[in-house]
Write a protein that holds these residues in place. Structure first.
Motif, short mmCIF file in Angstrom:
data_model
loop_
_atom_site.label_atom_id
_atom_site.label_comp_id
_atom_site.label_asym_id
_atom_site.label_seq_id
_atom_site.Cartn_x
_atom_site.Cartn_y
_atom_site.Cartn_z
N LEU A 143 19.47 -22.80 -107.79
CA LEU A 143 20.81 -22.46 -107.83
C LEU A 143 20.60 -21.26 -109.07
CD1 LEU A 143 23.55 -22.52 -107.11
CD2 LEU A 143 24.28 -23.58 -109.08
N PHE A 144 19.99 -21.21 -109.98
CA PHE A 144 20.00 -20.28 -110.98
C PHE A 144 19.19 -18.52 -109.39
CE2 PHE A 144 18.59 -16.09 -113.44
CZ PHE A 144 19.04 -16.23 -114.63
N ALA A 145 18.77 -18.45 -108.81
CA ALA A 145 17.22 -18.18 -107.94
C ALA A 145 18.81 -17.64 -106.74
CB ALA A 145 16.93 -18.30 -107.28
N ASP A 146 19.55 -18.18 -106.12
CA ASP A 146 20.57 -18.78 -105.14
C ASP A 146 22.19 -17.38 -105.24
OD1 ASP A 146 19.54 -20.29 -103.42
OD2 ASP A 146 20.47 -21.61 -104.38
N ILE A 147 22.23 -17.03 -106.62
CA ILE A 147 23.18 -16.13 -107.24
C ILE A 147 22.34 -15.55 -108.18
CG2 ILE A 147 24.99 -18.81 -107.13
CD1 ILE A 147 24.67 -18.47 -110.46
N LEU A 148 21.72 -15.16 -107.99
CA LEU A 148 21.80 -13.63 -108.44
C LEU A 148 21.22 -12.41 -107.40
CD1 LEU A 148 20.48 -12.64 -111.18
CD2 LEU A 148 17.75 -13.41 -110.29
N THR A 149 22.21 -12.35 -107.61
CA THR A 149 22.63 -10.78 -106.85
C THR A 149 23.91 -9.99 -107.28
OG1 THR A 149 24.89 -10.73 -105.56
CG2 THR A 149 23.15 -12.40 -104.64
N ALA A 172 2.11 -0.17 -111.29
CA ALA A 172 3.42 0.55 -109.88
C ALA A 172 4.68 0.19 -110.88
CB ALA A 172 3.11 -1.10 -109.12
N SER A 173 4.93 1.01 -111.15
CA SER A 173 6.73 1.24 -112.23
C SER A 173 8.27 1.33 -111.39
CB SER A 173 6.91 2.80 -112.49
OG SER A 173 5.64 3.16 -113.74
N ILE A 174 8.40 0.10 -111.49
CA ILE A 174 9.54 -0.88 -110.64
C ILE A 174 10.83 -0.48 -110.91
CG2 ILE A 174 10.33 -2.62 -109.33
CD1 ILE A 174 7.81 -3.31 -109.40
N GLU A 175 12.34 -0.06 -110.25
CA GLU A 175 13.27 -0.71 -110.65
C GLU A 175 14.00 -1.02 -110.02
OE1 GLU A 175 15.28 3.37 -111.25
OE2 GLU A 175 14.29 4.14 -112.91
N MET A 176 14.26 -1.93 -110.75
CA MET A 176 15.37 -3.60 -109.46
C MET A 176 16.38 -4.05 -110.03
SD MET A 176 11.98 -6.48 -110.43
CE MET A 176 13.51 -7.85 -109.45
N LEU A 177 16.97 -4.41 -109.59
CA LEU A 177 17.94 -5.94 -109.70
C LEU A 177 17.66 -6.03 -110.94
CD1 LEU A 177 19.93 -6.35 -106.82
CD2 LEU A 177 20.92 -4.08 -108.27
N PRO A 178 18.20 -6.82 -112.55
CA PRO A 178 18.08 -7.22 -113.34
C PRO A 178 17.77 -8.72 -112.54
CG PRO A 178 19.58 -5.67 -113.72
CD PRO A 178 19.31 -5.77 -112.85
N ASP A 179 16.37 -9.07 -112.97
CA ASP A 179 15.73 -10.48 -113.13
C ASP A 179 15.43 -10.94 -114.75
OD1 ASP A 179 14.71 -13.26 -112.46
OD2 ASP A 179 14.35 -12.41 -110.65
N PRO A 180 16.38 -12.21 -115.22
CA PRO A 180 16.34 -12.21 -116.72
C PRO A 180 14.61 -12.88 -117.12
CG PRO A 180 17.69 -13.16 -116.45
CD PRO A 180 18.03 -12.33 -114.56
N ARG A 181 14.72 -14.01 -115.63
CA ARG A 181 13.52 -14.95 -115.68
C ARG A 181 12.18 -14.57 -115.12
NH1 ARG A 181 14.43 -17.34 -109.06
NH2 ARG A 181 14.22 -14.89 -109.32
N LEU A 182 11.89 -13.04 -114.99
CA LEU A 182 10.50 -11.96 -115.41
C LEU A 182 9.84 -12.37 -116.89
CD1 LEU A 182 11.05 -9.77 -112.26
CD2 LEU A 182 9.37 -12.09 -112.26
N GLU A 183 8.74 -11.68 -116.62
CA GLU A 183 7.89 -12.46 -118.01
C GLU A 183 6.71 -11.26 -117.99
OE1 GLU A 183 8.62 -15.08 -120.85
OE2 GLU A 183 7.93 -16.79 -118.93
N VAL A 184 6.60 -10.65 -119.12
CA VAL A 184 5.46 -9.56 -119.16
C VAL A 184 3.57 -10.99 -118.50
CG1 VAL A 184 4.27 -9.09 -120.84
CG2 VAL A 184 6.03 -7.74 -120.76
N GLY A 185 3.33 -11.01 -117.56
CA GLY A 185 2.33 -11.77 -118.24
C GLY A 185 2.38 -12.52 -116.72
N ASP A 186 3.86 -12.28 -115.78
CA ASP A 186 3.48 -13.07 -114.40
C ASP A 186 2.65 -11.91 -113.18
OD1 ASP A 186 5.30 -14.85 -115.28
OD2 ASP A 186 7.00 -13.93 -114.82
N VAL A 187 2.64 -12.38 -112.14
CA VAL A 187 2.14 -11.82 -111.27
C VAL A 187 3.49 -11.81 -110.31
CG1 VAL A 187 0.37 -12.29 -109.60
CG2 VAL A 187 -0.28 -12.56 -111.55
#
Length: 370
Positions: free
Chosen positions: A7-13, A321-336
């Motif tokens: 549900l977290f992913a579904d409502i993260l817009t 790659a330098s990315i600007e994106m909608l905030p997603d607090p699930r992402l962490e350093v080391g994630d592929v």
């Protein structure tokens, strides 16, 4: 990637309502909960030993008109054993989900703005804003020192030593190994922690719940796909050039006794693009990385240590790659993550090495392309 439900992913817009709160701890005691954070500015940088640092602005209102602004050593927000446990909450309609950002050390209160009232001879504070510098708990370990230099106990294992040296709970995500005799503890305790991480094949870090684990040097599987375009998360995306700075093809270890060098051993890259040798003969060049130690006792120990360091310092600095994106607090350093372009459908894969998250503007991410 921080664990959440679907549900977290579904409502993260981009229309999701976002809210950040903090529970305040002094030592192990929670003294205030659900404090509103009017702004945050946090950076997770995988190139630093202290992974997370930044600042948080707290908005505090107490039913009894009390203040948490620090004025003496025993006040709640005094930077001596004070912690903020940060939670990132998203809401869409009747649905709400949250994820823990981290339990961070209060390092320095910077700015206090508050209202002051006097009623019946007593001072009341109906509201206040307090900005504090924060960092993860490795900022404490960095200041801790060994009384005398030394080596791990006989038959010590790397995970066992990480638990012993830091005191933090351990999440064993890679196999344990014996600590080699080449590992020595100098003065800084956090340097020793990262030496043990090298033995395990990764970088130690503290998760959001302050359990200590390893971010392996070898990338894992893709955990998320990021899209650009009107329906995607990516706002902008640029790619940097190749960079050979801080890449070496030789490690030279000097065994010292006081000011004297008593023995030298080295390890070299012998094949491939980084091959050690004369550039005029087709090699990359002779680019040494120097290490000195008075605790290595033999040339064999020095040679083994040189070989272990070479695997680290010879890593190529690949495209970023330098990315600007909608905030997603699930992402962490080391994630592929997989990056998909909407225009031509091209796909690239990168490993996140830096994240900047604030309450204003997009989240900024740097990923090393694989």
């Amino acid at each position: 990637m921080r664990a959440t439900d679907t549900l977290f992913a579904d409502i993260l817009t981009d229309s999701t309502t976002r809210r950040i709160t903090a529970d305040l701890f002094v030592g192990l005691d929670r003294v205030a909960e659900g404090i509103e954070c009017s702004s945050i500015d946090l950076v997770w940088d995988g190139s630093q030993q202290v992974l997370c640092s930044g600042k948080v602005e707290l908005v505090y209102q107490d039913d009894w008109g009390r203040s948490i602004a620090p004025e003496k050593l025993t006040d709640w927000l005094a930077p001596f054993g004070a912690w903020l446990d940060l939670k990132y909450e998203i809401t869409m309609g009747d649905f709400s989900r949250s994820v823990r950002l981290g339990r961070l050390v209060v390092q320095k209160p910077r700015d206090v703005r508050r209202q002051r009232m006097v009623l019946a001879g007593r001072v009341f504070y109906p509201g206040e804003k307090i900005t504090v510098d924060v960092a993860d708990a490795f900022s404490i370990t960095m200041r801790e020192r060994f009384v005398t230099p030394g080596q791990p106990p006989t038959a010590a294992t790397a995970w066992g030593e990480l638990a012993r040296l830091t005191g933090w709970p351990i999440l064993r995500n890679v196999p344990d190994v014996d600590v080699p005799q080449t590992v020595t503890y100098q003065e800084n305790r956090l340097d020793a922690v990262f030496d043990l991480g090298d033995v395990l094949g990764g970088s130690p870090y503290l998760r959001a719940d302050n359990t200590l684990t390893i971010r392996p040097f070898t990338p894992g599987a893709v955990v998320a796909t990021l899209h650009d375009g009107p329906e995607g998360q990516i706002v902008s995306h640029t790619v940097s050039e190749w960079d050979a700075d801080q890449v070496y093809n030789q490690v030279v270890v000097r065994i010292t006794d006081g000011d004297m060098v008593t023995a030298i051993a080295d390890a070299r890259i012998t094949e491939g693009r980084l091959r050690y040798g004369l550039a005029s003969q087709g090699a990359w060049g002779r680019i040494p990385y120097y290490v000195s130690s008075e605790y290595l006792k033999s040339v064999d120990q020095a040679r083994a240590y040189a070989q272990s360091r070479l695997a680290i310092v010879s890593q190529q600095k690949t495209t970023i790659a330098s990315i600007e994106m909608l905030p997603d607090p699930r992402l962490e350093v080391g994630d592929v993550v997989r990056l998909e372009a909407s225009v031509d459908g091209s796909v690239t894969v990168g490993r996140i090495q830096k994240i900047a998250l604030s309450t204003t503007g997009p989240m900024k991410v740097e990923a090393k392309l694989l």
